[in-house]
Design an enzyme around this catalytic site. Sequence first.
Site, PDB file in Angstrom:
ATOM      1  N   ASN A 126     -24.495  20.642   3.806  1.00 32.04           N
ATOM      2  CA  ASN A 126     -23.088  20.833   3.463  1.00 32.04           C
ATOM      3  C   ASN A 126     -22.902  21.986   2.485  1.00 32.04           C
ATOM      4  O   ASN A 126     -23.842  22.376   1.768  1.00 32.04           O
ATOM      5  CB  ASN A 126     -22.506  19.552   2.871  1.00 32.04           C
ATOM      6  CG  ASN A 126     -23.233  19.085   1.613  1.00 32.04           C
ATOM      7  OD1 ASN A 126     -22.625  18.558   0.708  1.00 32.04           O
ATOM      8  ND2 ASN A 126     -24.548  19.260   1.541  1.00 32.04           N
ATOM      9  N   CYS A 171     -16.519  23.116   2.214  1.00 34.79           N
ATOM     10  CA  CYS A 171     -17.211  22.061   2.960  1.00 34.79           C
ATOM     11  C   CYS A 171     -16.676  21.905   4.385  1.00 34.79           C
ATOM     12  O   CYS A 171     -17.445  21.904   5.357  1.00 34.79           O
ATOM     13  CB  CYS A 171     -17.127  20.741   2.201  1.00 34.79           C
ATOM     14  SG  CYS A 171     -15.436  20.130   1.945  1.00 34.79           S
ATOM     15  N   HIS A 195     -14.456  15.552   0.964  1.00 30.90           N
ATOM     16  CA  HIS A 195     -15.663  16.306   1.304  1.00 30.90           C
ATOM     17  C   HIS A 195     -16.094  15.989   2.734  1.00 30.90           C
ATOM     18  O   HIS A 195     -15.761  14.928   3.286  1.00 30.90           O
ATOM     19  CB  HIS A 195     -16.791  15.947   0.336  1.00 30.90           C
ATOM     20  CG  HIS A 195     -17.982  16.843   0.435  1.00 30.90           C
ATOM     21  ND1 HIS A 195     -17.939  18.189   0.163  1.00 30.90           N
ATOM     22  CD2 HIS A 195     -19.274  16.584   0.797  1.00 30.90           C
ATOM     23  CE1 HIS A 195     -19.133  18.722   0.334  1.00 30.90           C
ATOM     24  NE2 HIS A 195     -19.964  17.766   0.719  1.00 30.90           N
TER      25      HIS A 195
END
Length: 252
Positions: free
Chosen positions: A225, A167, A213
């Site tokens: 993402n 990510c 994240h």
Amino acid sequence: MVAVAAACLSLAATASSASAQSSTSATAITSSRSFPKTTTVKKNLLAESTSTSVDSNSNWGGIESLNPPQTKSTAEKEAEAKAAAEKAAAEAAAQAAAQAAAQAQQQAASRSQSRSSLSASTSSPSATVTVNPPDSASASALVAYAAQFVGVVPYVSGGNTPAGWDCSGFVQYVFAQMGISLPHYSGAQATLGTAVPSLAEAQPGDIIANGAHSGIYVGNGMVVNALNKNAGTVYTPVAYAFRGSYSIRRLL
């Protein structure tokens, strides 16, 4: 003498009348109707109803082969029509299910083939993905550039190139093409730039990140993402990608 004669005549008349009455009375009493004497008694009164044996080879004109038409009631006809309709519906449902299963199998095979092709092209660190570079240093150009990797680049823990990234590696790589250097850690990315108070005020190109994240906001409550190994690089709702609190940071 005359008197004696009259008395005798009267007595004779009385006797004659009594004799006549006696004769009439005797006739009425003894008169009866006679019937012929029967001496034979029928012992088997049911003899006429006794069954009679019939020759099995007798020809009765083909009566045993008659096949008269059968008339069905309205209820029977409605029941048959309902059963036929249910059977047709079941057959149609089975056919639709078979077609759906075949289509799903075909789609799964297509996805598997795409993944195999993608794996072959990105398994090496030197593999590249052909995309158009950003046409400007704007937030809209950044979002358009990031969109080219959706469904193409896989998730690789620790990666930060189109051969595979995680990510924060994805966010780091995209911003690097805009001339902005970012750390390869989502928690650090959550502290950069200018803070945006709420998602309602977020704009496309903002970074949304927390200690677990990070992604790039594209508008309408969505982020692009690198989600996980199963999904790869995808669009997801912010609420799905971030289960806890997060920070919104603006760098462009």
